[in-house]
Design a protein around this motif. Structure first.
Motif: not given
Length: 304
Positions: A168, A170-172, A175, A179, A277, A281, A284-285
């Motif tokens: 996953t 960075a989405d798991g 992130s 947060q 959030e 985002h 990370i981007t």
């Protein structure tokens, strides 16, 4: 060099990895191929990508070259370190999760205080449990943005870091951990600022600033130091309010020829606070953006 018991550098651990699914003689099999800074062809390949922007102003093409010449040619292998080092499934899952969560906490704190110089030797891992540990905190308060090749990312989130987080990326857990960390920091903004403000006026920091300004008169030095301290506090305060304010100095120095520029959403993000959030985002981007990574100093090893 600074050492922490039972730890090894991110670079050394990547070098020890190999992908068993790759062919035995495949150049993509072993991590040591992408960590060998003495490899002239490796350094030259990255510098050629960077020069497309620095010399020719085409950041879009530089980022595409970085993806084609570096990331696809030197694919990440860090995923395999956890499989080899933690062969029990439960320990493997726990170590990978601890790596993602600890990296997220360090990333949040590092971004808020402007911690730079996050090259692959300044990030360590506890080899017994997977925890991420950072060392060398000299380059703080956004001093990394003043380097000849500015460090234009909020924290290190390169291909092998993402590979270590699992499928996953960075989405798991990363992130989610980021947060949680940013929520905690933002909820305690006043306490953090009260701690950081006297630290900014530390005599050692003042001496370092003044040493780099030896040509100035004493009164001018003091005024400059006070101005820098106030600017740093303001920058940290903005980040604790949800603003993304890492200002890339290259955008002022290098004229782009690819007809790309910061859009209105990017400019608005620097002026208006984002939700936790939204801020995560954005962080990370920017941290994983190839357009940003290709601008960083070759010794930072942005492809790693």
């Amino acid at each position: 060099p600074c050492r922490v018991p039972e730890t090894d550098s991110f670079r050394n651990l990547v070098a020890s990895c190999y992908n068993p699914h790759a062919g035995h003689n495949s150049a993509r099999r072993r991590g040591k191929r992408i960590t060998n800074f003495n490899d002239i062809s490796l350094r030259t390949s990255f510098i050629n990508c960077q020069e497309e922007y620095v010399r020719h102003g085409n950041l879009t093409k530089a980022a595409q070259m970085f993806d084609d010449v570096m990331i696809k040619e030197y694919p990440p292998v860090f995923y395999w370190w956890f499989i080899r080092n933690f062969q029990d499934p439960h320990k493997w899952f726990e170590a990978r999760t601890r790596f993602a969560l600890s990296a997220a906490a360090w990333s949040a704190v590092g971004h808020v205080i402007g911690l730079g110089d996050r090259h692959s030797e300044n990030i360590l891992l506890d080899t017994s449990c997977g925890d991420c540990v950072h060392v060398d905190f000299d380059c703080i308060f956004d001093k990394g943005l003043l380097l000849p090749r500015p460090e234009v990312v909020p924290f290190r989130l390169t291909a092998n870091m993402l590979d270590g987080f699992g499928p996953t990326g960075a989405d798991g857990a990363f992130s989610g951990g980021l947060q949680s960390a940013m929520t905690t920091l933002r909820d305690n903004r006043d306490i953090l600022l009260s701690v950081l403000e006297p630290f900014l006026r530390d005599p050692v920091i003042e001496w370092k600033r003044q040493r780099s300004q030896q040509g100035q008169k004493e009164g001018s030095k003091n005024k400059t130091s006070t101005k820098e301290a106030k600017r740093s506090i303001r920058t940290i305060d903005e980040r604790l309010r949800g603003m993304y304010n890492v200002r890339n100095p290259n955008y002022r120095k290098i004229k782009r020829v690819d007809h790309q520029s910061l859009n209105e959403d990017d400019e608005m993000a620097k002026m208006l606070p984002l939700s936790v959030e939204g801020q995560v985002h954005k962080m990370i981007t920017e941290a994983s953006s190839h357009e940003n990574l290709v601008q960083i100093y070759v010794g930072w090893m942005p492809w790693l």
